[in-house]
Design a protein around this motif. Structure first.
Motif, PDB file in Angstrom:
ATOM      1  N   GLU A  13      53.749  94.037  -2.222  1.00  0.00           N
ATOM      2  CA  GLU A  13      55.548  94.377  -2.267  1.00  0.00           C
ATOM      3  C   GLU A  13      55.467  93.933  -0.496  1.00  0.00           C
ATOM      4  O   GLU A  13      55.018  93.997   0.967  1.00  0.00           O
ATOM      5  CB  GLU A  13      55.665  96.011  -1.740  1.00  0.00           C
ATOM      6  N   ASN A  14      56.727  92.937  -0.004  1.00  0.00           N
ATOM      7  CA  ASN A  14      57.446  92.364   0.531  1.00  0.00           C
ATOM      8  C   ASN A  14      56.521  91.353   2.231  1.00  0.00           C
ATOM      9  O   ASN A  14      56.078  92.006   3.156  1.00  0.00           O
ATOM     10  CB  ASN A  14      57.884  93.670   1.754  1.00  0.00           C
ATOM     11  N   GLY A  15      55.869  90.757   0.844  1.00  0.00           N
ATOM     12  CA  GLY A  15      54.781  90.223   1.656  1.00  0.00           C
ATOM     13  C   GLY A  15      54.816  88.932   2.360  1.00  0.00           C
ATOM     14  O   GLY A  15      54.242  89.476   3.277  1.00  0.00           O
ATOM     15  N   MET A  16      55.870  88.748   2.625  1.00  0.00           N
ATOM     16  CA  MET A  16      55.651  88.104   3.741  1.00  0.00           C
ATOM     17  C   MET A  16      56.439  88.852   4.785  1.00  0.00           C
ATOM     18  O   MET A  16      56.245  87.988   5.887  1.00  0.00           O
ATOM     19  CB  MET A  16      57.284  87.080   3.143  1.00  0.00           C
ATOM     20  N   ILE A  17      57.005  88.744   4.938  1.00  0.00           N
ATOM     21  CA  ILE A  17      57.221  89.827   5.963  1.00  0.00           C
ATOM     22  C   ILE A  17      56.104  91.235   6.934  1.00  0.00           C
ATOM     23  O   ILE A  17      56.259  90.829   7.958  1.00  0.00           O
ATOM     24  CB  ILE A  17      58.253  91.862   6.065  1.00  0.00           C
TER      25      ILE A  17
END
Ligand code: GLY
Ligand code: MN
Ligand code: MN
Length: 359
Positions: free
Chosen positions: A79-83
């Motif tokens: 979840e929210n891998g980019m961040i």
């Protein structure tokens, strides 16, 4: 200017503005700075580091296209891998303040950044990379010229089809086909073919209306070549023009010619708009020219600078802008004539070649 020089220019600009770490999320800015043509990915630029953060679909591609960038892999399943990947990088680089692009982050992405990057101060910037993109390098100019030539040639090829009975949609499809045949990646935006009363809509949608005698038909279209866009508009009359057709057409043409003769580096964008607008005002049609004179073009079809009323930004040599005055009369029809020009120190060079004589 190669991609490494672009990064150098950005870093110089960051230094001048005391920006130590910039997160680039805007699509064309990412491509401009890194060469990466994929659809998802963020860049983090500091004085020493240039990283591209992207997911599994693009690891191989980013390695090929942006070999001078460090690849930071995103876990597709987190979840929210980019961040999270960004956070790891920011910690490693000891970043204390992160500047992000105000116009290219959704509110929910912003909230997620705030939530996850608690110890890092967030600051926003607008139009930062866009300012660099506005002045084109030689290679970029060549690509815009190529895109422009493709559109010009396609228009020439469909001339024989512009006759009563054919529909707007059919003409748009022909233009698209001819541009693709000539090497366009795709069309620069939805092609506009607007006939008769529809030509009074500056951004009309193509319909099944069949063109007929006495129609103005506006063709507004462009090609994309290697990421770079072109944009041109021609208005034709079907059959014999009447007095009103001639009056409107020649006023728009005069307005455009005035701008083409006068535009040069050092002039304000608002000043260029005013030149063209005055001609239409003096002709008595001022309320029928409700949009700006033009816009910059490059990796995006509409980019900096904007040639519109009151814009004090200066035109610079190397900018490529559209010059597109128009008059639109509800119920009757409209005329727009649009060329692309390269701004030079002494004037401007017209890139669009299709004819646009008096009616
Ligand atoms: N149709 C887009 C433009 O001319 O700006
Ligand atoms: Mn256009
Ligand atoms: Mn345009």
């Amino acid at each position: 200017m190669n991609i490494k020089e672009r990064l150098e220019n950005l870093r110089n600009m960051m230094k001048r503005k005391f920006i130590s770490a910039l997160l680039v999320t805007q699509d064309q800015n990412r491509r401009y700075l890194s060469g990466f043509t994929g659809s998802t990915g963020w860049l983090l630029i500091t004085a020493k580091e240039a990283a591209i953060i992207t997911d599994f679909r693009y690891w191989e591609q980013a390695g090929r296209e942006s070999s001078h960038f460090r690849l930071v892999k995103v876990n597709n399943f987190a979840e929210n891998g980019m961040i999270k990947s960004l956070l790891g990088l920011l910690k490693e680089l000891r970043v204390k303040t992160l500047w992000f692009e105000a116009d290219a982050l959704s509110y929910s992405q912003y909230l997620a950044l705030k939530e996850n990057l608690k110890e890092i101060k967030l600051e926003s910037k607008s139009g930062f990379v866009e300012e660099l993109r506005a002045v084109k390098g030689k290679g970029e100019l060549e690509l815009i010229k190529k895109a422009s030539t493709i559109a010009d040639d396609a228009f020439l090829e469909i001339q024989k089809l512009i006759k009563p009975g054919i529909t707007e949609k059919e003409l748009a499809i022909e233009l698209l086909y001819k541009m693709r045949k000539r090497g366009a990646e795709k069309e620069a935006f939805d092609i506009i073919v607007a006939s008769g009363p529809n030509s009074a809509l500056p951004h009309a949608k193509n319909t099944d209306r069949r063109i007929k005698e006495g129609d103005f038909v506006i063709f507004d279209f462009g090609a994309v070549y290697n990421g770079y866009h072109s944009d041109m508009t021609r208005t034709v009359i079907i059959g014999k023009p009447d007095k009103k057709h001639r009056e409107i057409y020649s006023l728009v043409l005069e307005s455009q010619r005035k701008a083409l003769k006068t535009i040069k580096a050092g002039m304000t964008c608002g000043g260029a708009d005013l030149l063209a607008r005055q001609v239409i005002e003096e002709g008595g049609f001022c309320e029928y020219f409700g949009h700006g004179l033009g816009h910059g073009i490059g990796l995006a079809v509409h980019e900096e600078p904007r040639l519109r009323k009151g814009n004090e930004a200066l035109l610079k040599a190397g900018m490529v802008v559209s010059v597109e005055p128009g008059i639109y009369i509800p119920g009757f029809g409209g005329v727009r004539i649009e060329d692309l020009v390269e701004v030079t120190e002494k004037g401007c060079r017209v890139l669009t070649r299709a004819p646009k004589e008096e009616l």
